[in-house]
Design an enzyme around this catalytic site. Structure first.
Site, PDB file in Angstrom:
ATOM      1  N   GLU A 167       6.287  18.533  20.299  1.00  0.00           N
ATOM      2  CA  GLU A 167       6.633  19.905  19.939  1.00  0.00           C
ATOM      3  C   GLU A 167       7.820  20.012  18.989  1.00  0.00           C
ATOM      4  O   GLU A 167       8.877  20.567  19.329  1.00  0.00           O
ATOM      5  CB  GLU A 167       6.903  20.727  21.211  1.00  0.00           C
ATOM      6  CG  GLU A 167       5.709  20.806  22.143  1.00  0.00           C
ATOM      7  CD  GLU A 167       5.947  21.697  23.363  1.00  0.00           C
ATOM      8  OE1 GLU A 167       4.963  21.961  24.079  1.00  0.00           O
ATOM      9  OE2 GLU A 167       7.090  22.125  23.598  1.00  0.00           O
ATOM     10  N   GLU A 362      -0.508  18.793  27.020  1.00  0.00           N
ATOM     11  CA  GLU A 362       0.159  19.589  28.059  1.00  0.00           C
ATOM     12  C   GLU A 362      -0.611  20.881  28.266  1.00  0.00           C
ATOM     13  O   GLU A 362      -1.019  21.531  27.308  1.00  0.00           O
ATOM     14  CB  GLU A 362       1.598  19.959  27.670  1.00  0.00           C
ATOM     15  CG  GLU A 362       2.601  18.849  27.716  1.00  0.00           C
ATOM     16  CD  GLU A 362       4.003  19.339  27.397  1.00  0.00           C
ATOM     17  OE1 GLU A 362       4.295  20.533  27.644  1.00  0.00           O
ATOM     18  OE2 GLU A 362       4.807  18.541  26.892  1.00  0.00           O
TER      19      GLU A 362
END
Length: 452
Positions: A167, A362
């Protein structure tokens, strides 16, 4: 019951964690400080002054934690390496005791039949590098590549799948624009420089690892499932297009298409200039990868509204766009629950960047630890059905990693939010499988979901 939805043979079932969120042992065996050590120890930055100093004490309790992973039936485990454990100053000599820990961890996973998936950077930049400019400094990208090569040299014979960054949107915009994450700066120009240097770090690391023999390389992004508030309203559709370019394509395009989208280039030039972008960077960043990790939690709805201040400091360049507040049902983080957003996001990636295999690296939800774990089960069940819908429509999704295996340090939220399928009593460090863990074990065993 019969299996209502079966996933493809070989579909990877796993769970994920991150080093600073679970390891603890903040000063053990030569580990240096990270930006999250500094940030969490700064008054007012993290809920109730919580830190990751102890966290889940996974550093000392990993054999038992891996035993629980085996009990749940995990086929794969995604974890991150702590850069300040390997190189306490960020660069320079390797700390062998840091690598020894991950050696033991990888071997213990293999002993239980669990395939390790390594993330090289999950936000814990060594503090000495931040003191020298952090991700706003170009040289940080080169130091990351050196660190990545050192880790691969030790673990590459036993780890098949490597992802560079987790991320980078959060590292850049939460860390340098809004400052709600470490290192806590509030400078949109710095955030945009950080975007480029994070991408450069990814490309340099891919080059190093590929040259060393790595076979499966990727990166994990957290693209927003951006939707117009009214799909029949031209202003809303245009707002969604702009936010998609500035939030998602600013990462997708350099990695998978070799260039920034025009909207992003205009913003970068206006706020940060172009001096930090060098001629050969595009080729480096676009080094071929084998896998795209996708983290998904909630959709983003936007509308074109003249005079709107935009999406706040996390979203520079979005003036005139309103980011709509989430509507129920919500998770404990206040995030909107909408599995269909994941299906749409996966289809969009597949259409825009055909041929790139995808892994859900995720997906999960925080809910209070009170009574049965039905809300978490419902959330994950719905999102797995969304993944199955995408696969049935031709999207190449190879696996699913549930976030998170353990309750853990949830960044600025401290220990107030619980994402784990394993409950952790932070006072005693006792682990208890939640109802969702037992449910997930049955999903893995049948490689699918029951009929509703």
């Amino acid at each position: 019951m019969t299996v209502g939805l079966r996933f493809p043979d070989g579909f990877v079932w796993g769970a994920a964690t991150a080093a600073y969120q679970i390891e603890g042992a903040a000063r053990d065996d030569g580990r240096g400080p990270s930006i999250w050590d500094t940030f969490s120890r700064t008054p007012g930055k993290v809920f109730a002054g919580h830190t990751g100093d102890v966290a889940c004490d996974h550093y000392h309790r990993y054999p038992d934690d891996i035993g629980l992973m085996a009990d749940v039936g995990l086929r794969s485990y995604r974890f991150s390496i702590s850069w300040p454990r390997i190189k306490p100053d960020g660069t320079g000599p390797v700390n062998p005791r840091g690598l020894d820990f991950y050696d033991r961890l990888v071997d213990a996973l293999h002993e239980r039949g669990i395939d390790p998936v390594v993330t090289l950077y999950h936000w814990d930049l060594p503090q000495p590098l931040e003191d020298r400019g952090g991700w706003t400094a170009r040289e940080t990208a080169s130091w990351f590549a050196e660190y990545a090569a050192a880790v691969y040299q030790r673990l590459g014979d036993r780890v098949r799948v490597w992802t560079t960054l987790n991320e980078p949107w959060c590292s850049a915009f939460l860390g340098y624009a809004s400052g709600i994450h470490a290192p806590g700066h509030q400078d949109p120009a710095a955030a945009l420089k950080a975007v480029h240097h994070l991408l450069l770090a990814h490309g340099l690391a891919v080059g190093e690892l590929r040259a060393a023999g790595a076979q499966t390389l990727g990166i994990t992004l957290n693209p927003s499932a951006v939707r117009p508030a009214d799909p029949d309203n031209a202003a809303d559709v245009e707002a969604a297009r702009v936010v998609h370019a500035l939030s998602n394509r600013i990462f997708y395009d350099p990695i998978l298409a070799g260039t920034y989208p025009p909207e992003a280039m205009e913003l970068i030039e206006a706020l940060a200039g172009l001096g930090h972008i060098h001629d050969q960077d595009a080729k480096t960043i676009a080094a071929p990868i084998d896998l795209l990790g996708v983290n998904y939690y909630a959709p983003t709805y936007v509308a074109g509204r003249k005079g709107s201040p935009g999406g706040g400091p996390n979203n520079p360049g979005t003036e005139g766009i309103e980011f709509l507040p989430p509507t129920g049902p919500l998770t404990d983080m206040g995030w909107q629950i909408e599995p269909a957003g994941l299906t749409g996001l996966l289809e969009q990636i597949h259409a825009d960047y055909p041929g790139i295999p995808i892994m859900i690296t995720e997906n999960g939800a925080a809910f209070p630890h009170t009574g049965p774990d039905h809300d978490r089960i419902s959330y994950v069940d719905g999102h797995l059905r969304a993944v199955h819908d995408a696969i049935s429509r031709g999207v190449d999704v190879r696996g699913y990693f549930l976030w998170s295996f353990l309750d853990n340090f949830e960044w600025a939220e401290g220990y107030a939010k619980r994402f784990g399928i394993v409950h952790v009593d932070y006072q005693t460090q006792r682990r208890t499988l939640k109802e969702s863990a037992h449910w997930y074990r049955s999903v893995i065993a049948r490689n699918g979901l029951e009929d509703r």
